[in-house]
Design a protein around this motif. Structure first.
Motif, PDB file in Angstrom:
ATOM      1  N   LYS A 260      71.211  -6.407 -33.623  1.00 21.87           N
ATOM      2  CA  LYS A 260      71.086  -5.024 -33.369  1.00 21.87           C
ATOM      3  C   LYS A 260      70.565  -4.103 -34.493  1.00 21.87           C
ATOM      4  CE  LYS A 260      74.546  -5.451 -29.808  1.00 21.87           C
ATOM      5  NZ  LYS A 260      75.819  -5.295 -29.362  1.00 21.87           N
ATOM      6  N   LEU A 261      69.693  -4.717 -35.271  1.00 20.09           N
ATOM      7  CA  LEU A 261      68.673  -3.910 -36.445  1.00 20.09           C
ATOM      8  C   LEU A 261      68.046  -3.013 -35.784  1.00 20.09           C
ATOM      9  CD1 LEU A 261      68.641  -6.643 -39.024  1.00 20.09           C
ATOM     10  CD2 LEU A 261      70.462  -5.113 -38.684  1.00 20.09           C
ATOM     11  N   THR A 262      67.479  -3.028 -34.681  1.00 21.33           N
ATOM     12  CA  THR A 262      66.215  -2.286 -34.084  1.00 21.33           C
ATOM     13  C   THR A 262      66.909  -1.209 -32.811  1.00 21.33           C
ATOM     14  OG1 THR A 262      65.411  -3.988 -33.123  1.00 21.33           O
ATOM     15  CG2 THR A 262      64.422  -3.498 -34.978  1.00 21.33           C
ATOM     16  N   GLY A 263      68.093  -1.795 -32.481  1.00 27.07           N
ATOM     17  CA  GLY A 263      68.822  -1.136 -31.317  1.00 27.07           C
ATOM     18  C   GLY A 263      69.528  -1.815 -30.648  1.00 27.07           C
ATOM     19  N   ASP A 264      70.124  -1.369 -29.452  1.00 28.73           N
ATOM     20  CA  ASP A 264      71.103  -2.098 -28.630  1.00 28.73           C
ATOM     21  C   ASP A 264      70.520  -2.331 -27.119  1.00 28.73           C
ATOM     22  OD1 ASP A 264      73.135  -3.550 -27.802  1.00 28.73           O
ATOM     23  OD2 ASP A 264      74.894  -1.788 -27.967  1.00 28.73           O
TER      24      ASP A 264
ATOM     25  N   VAL B  81      63.218   3.941 -25.633  1.00 29.62           N
ATOM     26  CA  VAL B  81      63.597   2.677 -25.062  1.00 29.62           C
ATOM     27  C   VAL B  81      62.408   2.021 -25.430  1.00 29.62           C
ATOM     28  CG1 VAL B  81      63.835   1.280 -23.144  1.00 29.62           C
ATOM     29  CG2 VAL B  81      64.804   3.768 -23.056  1.00 29.62           C
ATOM     30  N   LEU B  82      62.692   0.615 -26.333  1.00 24.78           N
ATOM     31  CA  LEU B  82      61.714  -0.127 -27.077  1.00 24.78           C
ATOM     32  C   LEU B  82      61.491  -1.464 -25.921  1.00 24.78           C
ATOM     33  CD1 LEU B  82      59.834  -0.737 -29.500  1.00 24.78           C
ATOM     34  CD2 LEU B  82      61.637  -2.089 -30.211  1.00 24.78           C
ATOM     35  N   VAL B  83      60.427  -1.635 -25.800  1.00 20.29           N
ATOM     36  CA  VAL B  83      60.159  -2.730 -24.921  1.00 20.29           C
ATOM     37  C   VAL B  83      59.412  -3.824 -26.059  1.00 20.29           C
ATOM     38  CG1 VAL B  83      59.053  -4.212 -23.141  1.00 20.29           C
ATOM     39  CG2 VAL B  83      60.135  -1.867 -22.602  1.00 20.29           C
ATOM     40  N   HIS B  84      59.943  -4.967 -26.392  1.00 18.12           N
ATOM     41  CA  HIS B  84      59.206  -5.939 -27.206  1.00 18.12           C
ATOM     42  C   HIS B  84      58.710  -7.235 -26.544  1.00 18.12           C
ATOM     43  CE1 HIS B  84      58.359  -8.473 -30.809  1.00 18.12           C
ATOM     44  NE2 HIS B  84      58.521  -7.265 -31.532  1.00 18.12           N
ATOM     45  N   VAL B  85      57.421  -7.467 -26.244  1.00 14.59           N
ATOM     46  CA  VAL B  85      56.938  -8.555 -25.357  1.00 14.59           C
ATOM     47  C   VAL B  85      57.074  -9.801 -26.341  1.00 14.59           C
ATOM     48  CG1 VAL B  85      54.941  -9.458 -23.995  1.00 14.59           C
ATOM     49  CG2 VAL B  85      55.712  -6.980 -23.943  1.00 14.59           C
ATOM     50  N   GLY B  86      58.037 -10.714 -26.028  1.00 14.95           N
ATOM     51  CA  GLY B  86      58.070 -11.908 -26.598  1.00 14.95           C
ATOM     52  C   GLY B  86      58.424 -11.928 -28.280  1.00 14.95           C
ATOM     53  N   LEU B  87      58.998 -12.800 -28.985  1.00 13.01           N
ATOM     54  CA  LEU B  87      59.459 -12.689 -30.220  1.00 13.01           C
ATOM     55  C   LEU B  87      58.354 -12.749 -31.464  1.00 13.01           C
ATOM     56  CD1 LEU B  87      62.688 -14.794 -30.019  1.00 13.01           C
ATOM     57  CD2 LEU B  87      62.368 -12.147 -29.725  1.00 13.01           C
TER      58      LEU B  87
ATOM     59  N   LEU C  29      65.440  -2.613 -25.624  1.00  9.86           N
ATOM     60  CA  LEU C  29      66.523  -1.621 -26.419  1.00  9.86           C
ATOM     61  C   LEU C  29      66.505  -0.503 -26.472  1.00  9.86           C
ATOM     62  CD1 LEU C  29      65.500  -3.720 -29.677  1.00  9.86           C
ATOM     63  CD2 LEU C  29      67.218  -4.400 -28.035  1.00  9.86           C
ATOM     64  N   ILE C  30      67.880   0.240 -26.640  1.00 10.16           N
ATOM     65  CA  ILE C  30      67.577   1.681 -27.005  1.00 10.16           C
ATOM     66  C   ILE C  30      67.623   1.810 -28.445  1.00 10.16           C
ATOM     67  CG2 ILE C  30      68.955   3.844 -26.790  1.00 10.16           C
ATOM     68  CD1 ILE C  30      69.906   3.134 -23.904  1.00 10.16           C
ATOM     69  N   VAL C  31      66.597   2.383 -29.023  1.00  8.16           N
ATOM     70  CA  VAL C  31      66.353   2.183 -30.349  1.00  8.16           C
ATOM     71  C   VAL C  31      67.370   3.397 -30.911  1.00  8.16           C
ATOM     72  CG1 VAL C  31      64.715   2.919 -32.232  1.00  8.16           C
ATOM     73  CG2 VAL C  31      63.961   1.881 -30.242  1.00  8.16           C
TER      74      VAL C  31
ATOM     75  N   GLN D 116      69.783   4.677 -15.635  1.00  9.56           N
ATOM     76  CA  GLN D 116      69.588   3.183 -15.698  1.00  9.56           C
ATOM     77  C   GLN D 116      68.150   2.817 -16.240  1.00  9.56           C
ATOM     78  OE1 GLN D 116      69.981   2.151 -11.752  1.00  9.56           O
ATOM     79  NE2 GLN D 116      67.846   2.692 -11.024  1.00  9.56           N
ATOM     80  N   ILE D 117      67.997   1.648 -17.027  1.00  7.11           N
ATOM     81  CA  ILE D 117      66.851   1.187 -17.359  1.00  7.11           C
ATOM     82  C   ILE D 117      66.464  -0.189 -16.587  1.00  7.11           C
ATOM     83  CG2 ILE D 117      65.727  -0.140 -19.448  1.00  7.11           C
ATOM     84  CD1 ILE D 117      67.698   1.664 -21.211  1.00  7.11           C
ATOM     85  N   LEU D 118      65.219   0.206 -16.004  1.00  2.75           N
ATOM     86  CA  LEU D 118      64.823  -0.796 -15.094  1.00  2.75           C
ATOM     87  C   LEU D 118      64.189  -2.243 -15.897  1.00  2.75           C
ATOM     88  CD1 LEU D 118      62.871   0.834 -12.239  1.00  2.75           C
ATOM     89  CD2 LEU D 118      65.314   0.069 -12.190  1.00  2.75           C
TER      90      LEU D 118
END
Length: 154
Positions: free
Chosen positions: A27-31, A70-76, A122-124, A4-6
């Motif tokens: 989904k160009l950078t992951g799902d 696993v990538l975390v992108h804070v804000g767009l 995302l999972i890259v 799991q991903i929290l």
């Protein structure tokens, strides 16, 4: 075995397809999913090594023992702040456990700058996983470090 991903941030779950940035919605950078961020702390969503940390501190990735990144992108559009309003609490190469604070945000500054706070998780390298599924419903409130937002098998 299911992993799991929290939720790395507290907020409301948003469907990836509805994120107003084609890099994420297509989904160009992951799902994965996205969360409309409501809290000032960004936590590690999984156990692993921080393998990517942008200089602008707007995004980081953690690679698990099984090789899932696993990538975390804070804000767009936080990249335009060039790190202003974001404090890094860890750095690339460090091993962290799920729930460890990675970033602290100056939320009043981000809101004043009209930053879109939708934060993709995302999972890259999603070709490494199977059965990637969201755990809750769209619009559900999640608590950082407590609620799982995605499940997957390796």
């Amino acid at each position: 075995m299911t992993n799991q991903i929290l939720a790395p941030v507290s907020g409301k779950v948003v469907e990836l397809a509805s994120v107003p940035d084609p890099v994420f919605s297509e989904k160009l950078t992951g799902d994965g999913c996205a969360i409309l961020l409501e809290g000032a702390d960004v936590l590690a969503p999984v156990d692993g090594e921080i393998t990517l940390f942008f200089e602008t501190k707007h995004a980081f990735a953690i690679t698990t023992e099984s090789g899932v990144q696993v990538l975390v992108h804070v804000g767009l559009d936080t990249v335009i702040l060039d790190g202003e309003g974001i404090t890094a609490l860890h750095q690339s190469g460090e091993h962290v456990t799920a729930g460890t604070p990675i970033l602290h945000l100056d939320l009043p500054l981000l809101k004043k700058r009209h930053i879109n706070l939708i934060s993709p998780v995302l999972i890259v390298n999603y070709e490494k996983v199977r059965d990637l599924t969201p755990t809750g419903s769209i619009g559900a409130e999640v608590a950082a470090g407590k609620d799982a937002v995605l499940r997957y098998a390796v």
